[in-house]
Design an enzyme around this catalytic site. Structure first.
Site, PDB file in Angstrom:
ATOM      1  CB  CYS A 114      -7.512  35.699  11.644  1.00  0.00           C
ATOM      2  SG  CYS A 114      -8.791  34.737  10.803  1.00  0.00           S
ATOM      3  CB  CYS A 198     -10.745  27.779  12.307  1.00  0.00           C
ATOM      4  SG  CYS A 198     -11.765  29.038  13.103  1.00  0.00           S
ATOM      5  CB  CYS A 201      -6.187  27.309  12.739  1.00  0.00           C
ATOM      6  SG  CYS A 201      -6.176  28.879  11.855  1.00  0.00           S
ATOM      7  CB  CYS A 226      -7.981  32.199  19.825  1.00  0.00           C
ATOM      8  SG  CYS A 226      -9.268  31.750  21.004  1.00  0.00           S
TER       9      CYS A 226
END
Length: 234
Positions: A114, A198, A201, A226
Site C-alpha cells: 500500500c 495516513c 495507520c 514506509c
C-alpha cells in the site's frame, strides 16, 4: 555532487544549511512535507532564508482532514504554491480489487504494498529532475533514524542529496521553535498524535509511549518505515 558541499556545512545549523542549499541549488531541491511538526518548522525556516522554496507533498487519498486543513493554512501563511502528488488511480483500483481496502493490517508485506502505491510511486515522480530533497528526520524520532546525518547521499533515489536540517534537534527544541515563532501545526498534535501519517495507520499515543508508537502500531519498531527513508546502497 558531494564535492559541492563545503565541510563546514555538513554540520551547520538548520538555518545555515537551508540557506546554503537553496542558494546553491535553487529549484533543484524541494522540501518533502507531510505537514507534521518537523515539516512545518522546516517550512517556516525556509521561508525566512529562501525567496520561494519549493515544497511538495504526497496526498495518499487517506490523510486525516486535519492534515488537509493545515495544507491550506500553510499555503496562506507562507504564500507559496505546494506541489501535490497523488497515487496513480488505476494502481490504487487494482490494489484494492486484489487485496482489499484495508490490506495494510494483514501483514508487513501488504502494508508496504500500500505504501508503495500510495507513497513511493508518487515520490518518484516528485523527485524526477531534483538535485536533492529536504526532510524533517530527527535522530530522536525512532530506532530506524538514530544514525541519520544532516546531509546524505540518497542511493534509493538516484544518488541525489538528502538534507536533514533537524537531525540533531530534540522534541523540546522543536516545540520551542513552534511556540516562539507561532508556527501553524496539525490540530492532531494536541490530541495525542506526535507523528501523523495516513488516517488508518495512525493513532494517538499514551503518556510515556514512544513518539512513533502510533504509526503502524501493530508492527515492531524496526519495521516502521514506509520506504521513503529506507536505507539502500548507492
Amino acid at each position: 555532487m558531494t564535492d559541492r558541499i563545503p565541510e563546514e556545512i555538513r554540520d551547520a545549523s538548520a538555518e545555515e544549511l537551508l540557506h546554503w542549499a537553496f542558494t546553491e541549488f535553487g529549484d533543484g531541491i524541494a522540501i518533502a512535507s507531510s505537514f507534521g511538526a518537523e515539516d512545518m518548522v522546516l517550512l517556516d525556516i525556509a521561508s525566512k532564508v529562501a525567496e520561494r522554496p519549493r515544497v511538495f507533498t504526497l496526498d495518499t487519498g487517506r490523510l486525516p482532514e486535519e492534515t488537509y486543513a493545515l495544507v491550506d493554512r500553510a499555503r496562506e501563511r507562507y504564500g507559496i504554491g505546494i506541489e501535490v502528488y497523488f497515487p496513480d488511480t488505476s494502481a490504487v483500483e487494482e490494489m484494492e480489487r486484489s487485496f482489499g481496502v484495508n490490506l495494510f493490517y494483514r501483514s508487513i508485506e501488504d502494508r508496504k504494498r500500500c505504501c508503495d502505491v500510495r507513497k513511493m510511486e508518487p515520490l518518484r515522480r516528485a523527485m524526477a529532475g531534483l538535485d536533492g530533497w529536504v526532510c524533517g528526520l530527527r535522530r530522536e524520532q525512532a530506532v530506524t533514524r538514530a544514525e541519520v546525518a544532516k546531509i546524505e547521499i540518497d542511493g534509493g533515489n538516484g544518488g541525489i542529496l538528502k538534507f536533514n536540517p533537524l537531525a540533531d534537534w530534540t522534541l523540546d527544541e522543536l516545540w520551542g521553535y513552534i511556540r516562539e515563532n507561532d508556527v501553524p501545526y496539525n490540530a492532531l498534535h494536541d490530541k495525542g498524535y506526535p507523528s501523523i501519517g495516513c488516517a488508518p495507520c495512525t493513532r494517538a499515543v499514551a503518556e510515556g509511549e514512544d513518539i512513533r508508537a502510533g504509526r503502524w502500531w501493530w508492527e515492531a519498531p524496526e519495521h516502521k518505515e514506509c520506504g521513503l527513508h529506507a536505507k539502500r546502497a548507492s
